[in-house]
Design an enzyme around this catalytic site. Structure first.
Site, short mmCIF file in Angstrom:
data_model
loop_
_atom_site.label_atom_id
_atom_site.label_comp_id
_atom_site.label_asym_id
_atom_site.label_seq_id
_atom_site.Cartn_x
_atom_site.Cartn_y
_atom_site.Cartn_z
N THR A 187 0.84 -1.20 0.00
CA THR A 187 0.00 0.00 0.00
C THR A 187 0.88 1.25 0.00
O THR A 187 2.02 1.21 0.49
CB THR A 187 -0.90 0.02 1.26
OG1 THR A 187 -1.47 1.32 1.40
CG2 THR A 187 -0.14 -0.28 2.53
N ASP A 188 0.33 2.36 -0.49
CA ASP A 188 1.07 3.63 -0.42
C ASP A 188 1.25 4.09 1.03
O ASP A 188 2.10 4.94 1.32
CB ASP A 188 0.38 4.73 -1.26
CG ASP A 188 -1.06 5.02 -0.85
OD1 ASP A 188 -1.59 4.37 0.08
OD2 ASP A 188 -1.67 5.92 -1.46
N GLU A 189 0.47 3.52 1.94
CA GLU A 189 0.50 3.99 3.33
C GLU A 189 1.82 3.67 4.04
O GLU A 189 2.13 4.25 5.08
CB GLU A 189 -0.69 3.42 4.13
CG GLU A 189 -2.00 3.86 3.52
CD GLU A 189 -3.21 3.62 4.40
OE1 GLU A 189 -3.05 3.58 5.62
OE2 GLU A 189 -4.31 3.48 3.84
N LYS B 17 1.94 -3.67 7.07
CA LYS B 17 2.18 -3.78 5.62
C LYS B 17 3.66 -3.54 5.31
O LYS B 17 4.23 -4.18 4.43
CB LYS B 17 1.30 -2.80 4.84
CG LYS B 17 -0.19 -3.04 4.94
CD LYS B 17 -0.64 -4.37 4.38
CE LYS B 17 -0.63 -4.43 2.87
NZ LYS B 17 -1.19 -5.71 2.37
N TYR C 58 -1.85 -0.65 10.99
CA TYR C 58 -2.05 -1.26 9.66
C TYR C 58 -0.84 -1.06 8.77
O TYR C 58 -0.28 -2.01 8.22
CB TYR C 58 -3.31 -0.66 9.01
CG TYR C 58 -3.38 -0.92 7.50
CD1 TYR C 58 -3.56 -2.21 7.00
CD2 TYR C 58 -3.29 0.14 6.58
CE1 TYR C 58 -3.63 -2.45 5.63
CE2 TYR C 58 -3.36 -0.10 5.21
CZ TYR C 58 -3.52 -1.39 4.74
OH TYR C 58 -3.58 -1.63 3.39
P1 NAD Z 1 -10.53 -6.35 1.95
O1 NAD Z 1 -10.51 -6.09 3.41
O2 NAD Z 1 -11.73 -5.95 1.16
O3 NAD Z 1 -10.32 -7.90 1.67
C1 NAD Z 1 -9.37 -8.67 2.34
C2 NAD Z 1 -9.67 -10.12 2.06
O4 NAD Z 1 -8.64 -10.90 2.68
C3 NAD Z 1 -11.01 -10.60 2.62
O5 NAD Z 1 -11.66 -11.41 1.67
C4 NAD Z 1 -10.62 -11.41 3.85
O6 NAD Z 1 -11.53 -12.45 4.13
C5 NAD Z 1 -9.26 -11.94 3.44
N1 NAD Z 1 -8.37 -12.22 4.57
C6 NAD Z 1 -8.05 -11.39 5.60
N2 NAD Z 1 -7.18 -12.00 6.44
C7 NAD Z 1 -6.95 -13.24 5.92
C8 NAD Z 1 -6.15 -14.33 6.30
N3 NAD Z 1 -5.41 -14.30 7.42
N4 NAD Z 1 -6.14 -15.43 5.52
C9 NAD Z 1 -6.89 -15.50 4.39
N5 NAD Z 1 -7.67 -14.50 3.98
C10 NAD Z 1 -7.70 -13.37 4.73
O7 NAD Z 1 -9.21 -5.69 1.39
P2 NAD Z 1 -8.95 -4.91 0.02
O8 NAD Z 1 -9.38 -3.53 0.18
O9 NAD Z 1 -9.48 -5.74 -1.09
O10 NAD Z 1 -7.36 -4.92 -0.01
C11 NAD Z 1 -6.65 -6.00 -0.60
C12 NAD Z 1 -5.17 -5.78 -0.44
O11 NAD Z 1 -4.80 -4.53 -1.04
C13 NAD Z 1 -4.71 -5.67 1.00
O12 NAD Z 1 -3.46 -6.32 1.09
C14 NAD Z 1 -4.57 -4.19 1.26
O13 NAD Z 1 -3.59 -3.95 2.23
C15 NAD Z 1 -4.14 -3.71 -0.11
N6 NAD Z 1 -4.50 -2.32 -0.44
C16 NAD Z 1 -5.80 -1.92 -0.36
C17 NAD Z 1 -6.13 -0.62 -0.74
C18 NAD Z 1 -7.56 -0.13 -0.69
O14 NAD Z 1 -7.78 1.06 -0.92
N7 NAD Z 1 -8.55 -0.97 -0.45
C19 NAD Z 1 -5.14 0.26 -1.17
C20 NAD Z 1 -3.82 -0.20 -1.24
C21 NAD Z 1 -3.52 -1.50 -0.89
#
Ligand code: NAD
Length: 358
Positions: free
Chosen positions: A142-144, A171, A167
């Protein structure tokens, strides 16, 4: 193609990638971004394996439309026995690791689960990928991890890591484990750092779906502080396409920022949603009257802004959806899928009460 002015001047043109039919294992594939990626994997002809623990944030409805074309394993990424069984059986060539606890506000309430999933889960997967000779491990960061910016400047891939929330710390630790597995064991790891994603199917704990839910239901729309914080908004299908481009053309051991160039203050995002809802859902007009400023999030990063020239130059990717287009599509999707939104929101009352205070 209305690109962000930040990238319009030197975009080299379509890359037109040519992916082979490989076996891809997607963790977190029942989540928001992971499910978009899984739907596209099926479209592109990958043999697709999905691993997801189905936490509160996971929902198989997101990938119901492709359920006959994927293999699904309900499993925790931190579970050594189950994950080893899956690798032994499937031997994926590519792993794309989305699974994570993903919400900053929850990491403030309960940091421990973030270390368990994001750090231990990632370590377990990297280890299995090493043992079972995976060709490419895509680590979704993530950019964070870079911390916060003031009004000026952008983070490049060389910027130091200064994560501020539990968080983003988890990451950053995930990224460092990826680095170690590349450097120490030669596992081909690529780390991708996307900016804030938005679009259909996002769980209504994140800003955009919270605003849409509250506005549609005529409830106060909570906005942290004065709504001045700035985020760079990347439409989820652009994010997924960016990841495919990096799989195709990225280099092992590298980090790629993945941003859109479309920066907005939170209050601008909220006002834009209210404006669209005034047209599409006139019942609670003017929706802006529902905006309520609440106590700021502790440690709230002021601004994130990515320099994404590397992914554009080396991989030929640039985000195609403008914020105006993307947010309109998103609002319409939630109106059409209001029953899904309401079903999720009913479990969020307690969380919202703890998070949004006056
Ligand atoms: P989300 O919270 O919608 O989905 C996360 C998924 O991971 C869920 O389906 C959950 O059931 C599953 N999960 C969580 N812990 C788990 C574990 N221990 N084992 C197996 N499955 C597990 O998240 P998102 O928004 O789709 O983000 C996906 C990825 O992208 C993450 O790694 C997040 O850090 C990264 N990210 C998200 C954003 C954003 O804006 N949403 C931006 C940058 C990076």
């Amino acid at each position: 193609m209305p690109l962000s002015p930040k990238y319009a001047a030197n975009y080299p043109g379509e890359s037109g990638y040519n992916l082979k039919m490989e076996k891809i294992l997607v963790t977190g594939g029942a989540g928001f971004i992971g499910s978009e990626f899984v739907r596209k994997c099926v479209e592109k002809g990958f043999s697709t394996i999905v691993v997801d623990k189905l936490t509160y944030a996971g929902d198989l409805k997101r990938i119901e439309c492709v359920k006959d074309f994927i293999t699904f394993y309900p499993a925790d990424t931190a579970d050594q026995v189950k994950i080893e069984d899956i690798f032994k059986k499937e031997k994926p060539q590519i792993v794309v690791h989305f699974a994570a606890e993903s919400h900053v506000d929850r990491s403030i309430l309960d940091p421990f689960s973030f270390i368990e999933s994001n750090v231990k889960g990632t370590l377990n997967l990297l280890n299995m990928a090493r043992n079972y000779h995976t060709d490419l491990f895509i680590n979704i960061s993530t950019d964070e991890v870079y911390g916060e910016l003031g009004n000026e400047g952008y983070f490049t891939e060389e910027s130091p890591l200064n994560p501020n929330s539990p968080y983003s710390v988890s990451k950053a630790a995930q990224d460092m484990l990826g680095r170690a597995y590349y450097r120490t064991f030669g596992l081909p790891v690529i780390t991708i750092r996307p900016s804030n994603n938005y679009g259909p199917w996002q769980y209504p704990e994140k800003l955009i779906p919270v605003v849409i839910y509250k506005a549609l239901n005529g409830e106060p729309i909570p906005v942290y502080g004065k709504g001045e914080n700035v985020r760079e908004w990347l439409y989820v299908s652009d994010c997924a396409e960016g990841i495919f481009s990096i799989i195709e053309k990225g280099k092992a051991g590298e980090i790629y920022n993945l941003g859109s160039g479309f920066e907005k203050r939170n209050i601008e995002v909220v006002r834009e949603i209210c404006k669209i809802l005034d047209e599409e859902f006139p019942e609670n007009r003017p929706h802006e009257n529902l905006i309520t400023f609440v106590k700021d999030r502790p440690g709230h990063d002021f601004r994130y802004g990515l320099d994404s020239h590397k992914v554009m130059k080396e991989v030929g990717f640039v985000a195609k959806t403008t914020f105006e287009e993307g947010i309109r599509k998103t609002v319409k999707w939630y109106i059409e899928n209001i029953s899904w939104l309401n079903e999720k929101a009913q479990y969020l009352r307690e969380f919202w009460a703890k998070t949004y205070k006056h």
